[in-house]
Design a protein around this motif. Structure first.
Motif, short mmCIF file in Angstrom:
data_model
loop_
_atom_site.label_atom_id
_atom_site.label_comp_id
_atom_site.label_asym_id
_atom_site.label_seq_id
_atom_site.Cartn_x
_atom_site.Cartn_y
_atom_site.Cartn_z
N UNK A 48 31.72 3.46 -71.33
CA UNK A 48 32.46 4.52 -70.64
C UNK A 48 32.76 5.67 -71.61
N UNK A 51 29.65 7.59 -72.66
CA UNK A 51 29.16 8.39 -71.54
C UNK A 51 29.98 9.66 -71.38
N UNK A 52 31.30 9.51 -71.42
CA UNK A 52 32.17 10.67 -71.24
C UNK A 52 31.94 11.70 -72.34
N UNK A 56 30.55 15.54 -72.00
CA UNK A 56 31.29 16.71 -72.47
C UNK A 56 30.51 17.49 -73.53
N UNK A 190 31.23 26.04 -62.72
CA UNK A 190 31.43 24.62 -62.43
C UNK A 190 30.69 24.14 -61.19
N UNK A 191 30.21 25.06 -60.35
CA UNK A 191 29.44 24.53 -59.22
C UNK A 191 28.08 23.99 -59.67
N UNK A 194 29.25 19.83 -64.00
CA UNK A 194 30.56 19.23 -63.90
C UNK A 194 30.74 18.25 -65.03
N UNK A 196 34.01 15.60 -66.58
CA UNK A 196 35.32 15.07 -66.22
C UNK A 196 36.47 15.96 -66.65
N UNK A 197 36.46 16.36 -67.91
CA UNK A 197 37.56 17.18 -68.40
C UNK A 197 37.08 18.58 -68.69
N UNK A 231 45.63 20.35 -71.85
CA UNK A 231 45.80 19.89 -70.46
C UNK A 231 45.81 18.36 -70.36
N UNK A 232 46.24 17.72 -71.42
CA UNK A 232 46.47 16.27 -71.34
C UNK A 232 45.22 15.44 -71.50
N UNK A 233 44.15 16.02 -72.03
CA UNK A 233 42.94 15.25 -72.20
C UNK A 233 42.86 14.69 -73.61
N UNK A 234 42.37 13.46 -73.70
CA UNK A 234 42.21 12.82 -75.00
C UNK A 234 40.98 13.42 -75.69
#
Lengths: 352, 627
Positions: A48, A51-52, A56, A190-191, A194, A196-197, A231-234
Motif C-alpha cells: 500500500x 503504491x501510494x 504521488x 485533476x480531471x 488523480x 490520493x493526496x 493539509x494533514x497528509x503524511x
C-alpha cells in the motif's frame, strides 16, 4: 569553482525543470520493481505504501511538467538519457548514494528513506556540494549547468527552482512582462490525473507555480520537516519510516520516529529475489523471458511517448495511460516470477 | 481529506445496562443507521449503535480480510466475503433449492415454502448491505410516489417527489454520487436549476457503447405511445472526477477508504468488475464512511456482536421502554449474555426483513396489522445473448449503463415498468460466467493452452446480459412472519418469507422478454436465454416459463401512510403506535418504482433525523399525519 545556485535565465530554468521531470520519473522504476517483487497477497502494508508513493511521484512528475509548460517550455520524456541507467546517483546531504532497481529488502527501504530525506534549506547549510570524484553513470539532482556539483537534497534542488521563478518573474515584471507565457490548455489538471493526496491545479502564474512546487516538497519530506503536510497528509519519508519502525503514525502523533498507531509486520521472505539493476544482457539469449523483457521496454517507451504527448497539449491522453499501467503490471509479474540461470529473478530493465 | 475510523466501543455491559444517558439507540449499521447516527451526533446527541454482526469490516485490515476471503472462495456469490455467523445469519443463494408447491425449506436462514423461491439477500455485517450493494443511485420518479392515483396500482406515498428532493441531494453529497444531470433528460424527475452531481458521471463501458450504437435513436411502441430508447449512464455512488461546479463552485472531495491510519486508496473507481460483493479499493460508498465521521464526534458508541431480540413496550404509556439484546463473544458459539439498553428514542434500521422480524418476534404487529406485509423486492428477469463481435465484456465496473426509457408511462395502468441494466460482467449472474465457460471449454471441448485462451476470449468478450429490473407493487399477502419452530443459534426467531410474483409484474416480465428479443435482433446478437425448468425462481405465465431473480431491494414491511389504520409509520418513519420508536429503511416505502431503493431510503433517513431532533428538543409530541 562552485557554480551559483541562482538560476540566471529562462533557459537555465528550463534545464532545471527538465532535470526535475527526469528526477521525479527516475524514482518510479525503483519503487515499482520493489512493489511488484512482493509476493501477491502478502505484505499489504508495504504494498500500500509503495503504491501510494509511486502514484504521488507521478503527480510530482506532472506538476513539474505543468510548471515547465507554464513558463513556455516543452516537456520531453523521450529525450536521450531521460531514463537513467540504474544504479544512478541521488544527492542526500553531504554524500550521494545509489538508487537502483531490485527487490523489496531492508536495504531498499533504507534507500527509499534516503530518497525522501528532508533537506537542509534555510538551516544555513550550503545548497550545493561538490560531487564526489570518480563517479560514473548518471547523477540526479546535480547542477544542470555544472555536472561537478549537486544539490544537498531534492528539496534544495526544488527550492533553487522556486527562487529562480521568483527572481526571473520579478525581472520580467520590471519590463511589464511575465515568464508565465505558456498556453493554458497545456496544463494537466485533476480531471486527467488523480492521486490520493494533493490536488493537481493549473499553473498560470508565480503563486500557482510556487504552491505546486511546495506540494512536491511537502509530500516528499513533510512541511518544515514535520510528519504531516499542511493539509494533514503524511509525507513520503514518514510513510516509509512506518515500515522501518513497524508501526503506523496516527493523527495526533507529532514526534518524528515515535508512531503510536497500528502495528505493521513485514514478511521479508515473501519477496521474489529480483536481480538488482538487471540489464537485458543478463537474460539468456533468445529466451522467452528476454522477449518479455524487450516487450516491456517497447511498451515503456510507448508509455513515455504517451506521457510526452499528454504534457504537450493533449492531457486527455493521460486517461489512456491507466490501462497501459495495468498491462505493465501483467508483464512485470511475468518477469519477476521467473528465476534467471545466473541467479536472482528477472525484472524489467527500463532500457528504453 | 483522510477519513479516519476510530470506533468507540462499549464493552462494559453492566454499566451499559444502567446507562440512561443515550438520546437514541440505533439497531443496524447500514446506510439508514449510519446517516441517523451522524445527523444526531452532529446535533450534539449521544447515540448507541447495536450491530448484530462482528466489526470485521470496520477498519482497513478487516475490510482487506473480507476481500481476501472473497478472492479465495471458489463460489463467488454476493455473500462470499462474509463468513457464516450462526448467531447473526444472513440469507445466501447457495442455501436455496427448488420447492414444490407447499414444500418448505427451513435449512436456509429465511424459511420459504414453494412453489416460488426468492433468492433475495441482505448482508448482516458492519456496514450492512452497503458492503455488497452495487451502488447505482437512481432517484424515484415523480409518478412513482402516486401510483394509486395515477395508475390505480399500488399505494400513494404521503410524500411527493418535491418533498423528498432536497434529501436526495443530501444523499448524493454523503454517498458521493457520480453522474450528470443531462443523462436524466426526459425522465419524470427534476433538479434545482444549476444543480450538478458531486462528481462527473462515470463513462459508459465499451460494451455499453456497442449496444448504444445498435439501438440509440430507435423506439418502441407500448400502450399506443412511442418511446425513444437509448443507452444512458447510471448515476452511481462510486468515486469519479469531482465536478468543480458542485456546491456553487466549492467542488467536492471524494471520500476513499477508511482506516485508523493514513491510507490513500479509493479516491477513484479503478474499474474492477467486482463491485458486488465488495469494492477492492473502497471507491464505492459503504456506510463505514458515514460512521467514521459519526465516531469522530465522540458521541457515537458501538456495541457489536449484539443481536436485538425484543422491543419492550411500557403498557401504560405505549412507549418503548427498552430493547433486549443478546451479546455473544464468539460467532461460533451460542454462549451469550442478555442485556437491556435504554434511550429516549429507539430506531430500528435493520432492513425490511430484519426490522419486521424483530417487531413480530416482540409481538408488535401494529394497529394496522401491516408489520411484515407488503414485502417488495424488484423482480429481475435476465436475458442473455452472444454479440456478433468482441465487445470487451468483463471490463469496467459491474454496471455502467442501461435503458431507462420505460420507467414511466401510461402503460403502468396495465403492466409493470422496468429499467434495463447492461452487465459488464457478462453472463455471470445468469450462468456463472466466466467460471462456467472455462469448465465447459475444458471438460466438454478438451481445449487447453493457446486454443483455450482464444476460446475464452471469443466467448467471454462477446457476452451481453440485459437484466430487467421490474417493479413489484405492494401486496399484503407478500409478507414476512415469524414462527417459534424456526430459530437461530441464539434462539431468535428467523424470518419466514411468503412471496408470489403478481400478474402485474409478470405482464411486465413477458413484455421485457419481447423487448430483449427486439434489442438482440437490432444488435445481430444470438439470443442464448434459456430458463431451466428446475430453477427455484421459475414462474409460469401464459404458457411460458420465466426465472425470476430477487433484486435485494427490500421494502414495504412497515409501510408509511397517512393514518394509523392504513400504515405502520408516518411520513417521518415514526411508529403510529409508539411515539418514541422510528422504523427506518426500505420497509417504510409504499412503492419502489424502478429505482434501486438505497438512495430513497437514505433520503428518508435525513427526514427522520430532523423529526427525531425536533422530538428530542421537545417541539413535537404526536406522530405527523398529512400536513
Amino acid at each position: 569553482m562552485m557554480p551559483t545556485s541562482a538560476i540566471q535565465d529562462l533557459h537555465e530554468l528550463y534545464d532545471y525543470l527538465d532535470a526535475a521531470i527526469q528526477l521525479e520519473h527516475a524514482t518510479l522504476p525503483p519503487y515499482l520493481v520493489a512493489l511488484y517483487s512482493v509476493h501477491p497477497g502478502t505484505n499489504p502494508d508495504a504494498v500500500q505504501i509503495l503504491r501510494v508513493v509511486a502514484v504521488e511521484e507521478m503527480l510530482h512528475l506532472t506538476i513539474a511538467a505543468n510548471v515547465l509548460n507554464a513558463v513556455g517550455g516543452k516537456p520531453d520524456l523521450n529525450a536521450p538519457g531521460f531514463v537513467p541507467a540504474y544504479p544512478t546517483h541521488l544527492p542526500s546531504g553531504e554524500t550521494d548514494f545509489e538508487v537502483g532497481t531490485g527487490a523489496f529488502t531492508p536495504a531498499a527501504l533504507e534507500t527509499f528513506l534516503k530518497i525522501e530525506r528532508p533537506g537542509m534549506s534555510g538551516r544555513g547549510a550550503r545548497q550545493l556540494i561538490a560531487k564526489a570524484r570518480n563517479r560514473s553513470g548518471s547523477f540526479l539532482g546535480r547542477h544542470p549547468r555544472d555536472s561537478g556539483w549537486s544539490y544537498y537534497s531534492i528539496g534544495d534542488f526544488y527550492n533553487a527552482i522556486r527562487d529562480g521563478l521568483r527572481t526571473l518573474e520579478e525581472e520580467a515584471r520590471k519590463s511589464g512582462g511575465t515568464i508565465f507565457t505558456g498556453e493554458p490548455s497545456r496544463q494537466v489538471t485533476s480531471e486527467y490525473y488523480y492521486s490520493g493526496g494533493g490536488k493537481l491545479r493549473a499553473v498560470t502564474d508565480l503563486d500557482s507555480a510556487l504552491a505546486a512546487l511546495e506540494l512536491v516538497i511537502e509530500q516528499g519530506e513533510g512541511e518544515d520537516h514535520g510528519i504531516w503536510s499542511g493539509d494533514g497528509e503524511l509525507s513520503h519519508y514518514y510513510r516509509f519510516q512506518q515500515l522501518q519502525l513497524g508501526r503506523y503514525y496516527e493523527p495526533g502523533d507529532m514526534e518524528p520516529g515515535r508512531p503510536t498507531g497500528a502495528e505493521i509486520k513485514i514478511d521479508w521472505d515473501a519477496v521474489y529475489p529480483v536481480k538488482p539493476n538487471i540489464k537485458l544482457s543478463d537474460f539468456p539469449p533468445k529466451s522467452e523471458l528476454l522477449g518479455v523483457a524487450k516487450a516491456f521496454n517497447d511498451a515503456y517507451r510507448r508509455f513515455l511517448d504517451l506521457l510526452t504527448q499528454s504534457y504537450n497539449g493533449r492531457p486527455e491522453l493521460l486517461l489512456e495511460a491507466v490501462p497501459f499501467m495495468f498491462s505493465f503490471r501483467n508483464m512485470v509479474n511475468e518477469l519477476i516470477r521467473n528465476p534467471l540461470p545466473g541467479g536472482g529473478n528477472a525484472a524489467p530493465t527500463f532500457e528504453v | 481529506m483522510h477519513l479516519y475510523m476510530n470506533i468507540r466501543r462499549r464493552n462494559d455491559l453492566d454499566a451499559l445496562q444502567q446507562d440512561e444517558t443515550y438520546d437514541a439507540v440505533i439497531v443496524g449499521s447500514g446506510p439508514s443507521g449510519a446517516i441517523l447516527a451522524l445527523e444526531l451526533c452532529q446535533a450534539g446527541k449521544r447515540v448507541l449503535m447495536l450491530e448484530a454482526a462482528t466489526e470485521t469490516g470496520k477498519g482497513f485490515d478487516g475490510y482487506q480480510s473480507l476481500l481476501t476471503r472473497f478472492y479465495s472462495r471458489v463460489g463467488k456469490d454476493n455473500q462470499s466475503p462474509f463468513p457464516v455467523n450462526p448467531n447473526a445469519l444472513m440469507p445466501r443463494g447457495s442455501e436455496l433449492r427448488k420447492l414444490a408447491s407447499g414444500e418448505t425449506n427451513s435449512d436456509s436462514y429465511i424459511v420459504q415454502s414453494g412453489p416460488y423461491v426468492s433468492d433475495t439477500v441482505y448482508t448482516r455485517a458492519f456496514g450492512g448491505t452497503s458492503m455488497h450493494w452495487e451502488a447505482k443511485t437512481p432517484r424515484m420518479l415523480r409518478e412513482d410516489f402516486k401510483t394509486r392515483t395515477t395508475f390505480a396500482q399500488g399505494l400513494d406515498w404521503p410524500l411527493s417527489y418535491e418533498d423528498i428532493e432536497p434529501d436526495y441531494r443530501r444523499v448524493e453529497r454523503e454517498m458521493g454520487v457520480a453522474g450528470e444531470v443531462e443523462d436524466h433528460d426526459g425522465l419524470d424527475l427534476s433538479f434545482p436549476p444549476g444543480y450538478v452531481f458531486p462528481m462527473h458521471g462515470l463513462p459508459l463501458s465499451y460494451l455499453d457503447q456497442q449496444v448504444g450504437k445498435g439501438i440509440d435513436g430507435s423506439s418502441v411502441v407500448l400502450d399506443g405511445q412511442t418511446y425513444p430508447i437509448k443507452v444512458r449512464p447510471y448515476p452511481q455512488a462510486r468515486n469519479g472526477v469531482p465536478n468543480d461546479k458542485y456546491d456553487g463552485g466549492e467542488g467536492f472531495t471524494p471520500q476513499g477508504a477508511v482506516a485508523s491510519y493514513q491510507i490513500d486508496q479509493g479516491g477513484r473507481c479503478q474499474g474492477n468488475t467486482n463491485c458486488v460483493p465488495l469494492c477492492p479499493v473502497q471507491a464505492k460508498y459503504h456506510s463505514g464512511k458515514t460512521l467514521a465521521k459519526a465516531f469522530a464526534t465522540g458521541r457515537l458508541d458501538l456495541l457489536s456482536q449484539a443481536v436485538a431480540s425484543k422491543v419492550s413496550i411500557d403498557g401504560a404509556t405505549g412507549l418503548v421502554s427498552e430493547i433486549e439484546v443478546k451479546v455473544y463473544h464468539d460467532p461460533d458459539h451460542s454462549a451469550h449474555r442478555t442485556i437491556k439498553v435504554k434511550a429516549k428514542i429507539f430506531i430500528l434500521a435493520a432492513n425490511a426483513i430484519e426490522t419486521p422480524r424483530l417487531l413480530l418476534a416482540s409481538g408488535l404487529k401494529s394497529s394496522s396489522g401491516l408489520v411484515g406485509r407488503n414485502l417488495m423486492d424488484h423482480a429481475y428477469l435476465l436475458n442473455w445473448a452472444l454479440l456478433p463481435e468482441v465487445a470487451g465484456t468483463f471490463r469496467g465496473t459491474s454496471c455502467t449503463g442501461g435503458i431507462v426509457d420505460l420507467r414511466a408511462g401510461s402503460f403502468r395502468r396495465n403492466q409493470a415498468a422496468f429499467a434495463v441494466d447492461i452487465h459488464n460482467d457478462g453472463w455471470g449472474w445468469a450462468t456463472g460466467s466466466p467460471f462456467s465457460d472455462l469448465q465447459q471449454l475444458v471438460d466438454q471441448r478438451n481445449m487447453f493452452g493457446a486454443e483455450l485462451q482464444k476460446g475464452l476470449v471469443d466467448r467471454l468478450s462477446r457476452q451481453l446480459l440485459l437484466a430487467f429490473m421490474i417493479e413489484v407493487m405492494p401486496n399484503e399477502s407478500n409478507r414476512i412472519t415469524v414462527d417459534p419452530s424456526y430459530t437461530d443459534a441464539l434462539g431468535n426467531m428467523r424470518p419466514v418469507l411468503s412471496m408470489t410474483i403478481p400478474d402485474y409484474t409478470m405482464r411486465g416480465a413477458a413484455y421485457a422478454r419481447q423487448f430483449a428479443r427486439t434489442i438482440f435482433s437490432r444488435l445481430g446478437a444470438q439470443d442464448c436465454t434459456a430458463y431451466d425448468p428446475g430453477d427455484y425462481g421459475l414462474v409460469p405465465y401464459h404458457g411460458e416459463n420465466y426465472a425470476i431473480r430477487g433484486g435485494n431491494h427490500l421494502a414495504g414491511t412497515h409501510v408509511m401512510g397517512t393514518a394509523k389504520n392504513n400504515s405502520v409509520v408516518d411520513r417521518d418513519q415514526r411508529s403510529w403506535d409508539h411515539s418514541n420508536l422510528y422504523l427506518v429503511g426500505g420497509g417504510s416505502m409504499p412503492t419502489i418504482g424502478t429505482a434501486n431503493v438505497t438512495p430513497t431510503l437514505a433520503a428518508l433517513a435525513y427526514r427522520s433525523a430532523r423529526a427525531i431532533l425536533r422530538q428530542l428538543d421537545g417541539q413535537t409530541t404526536a406522530p405527523s399525519g398529512l400536513s
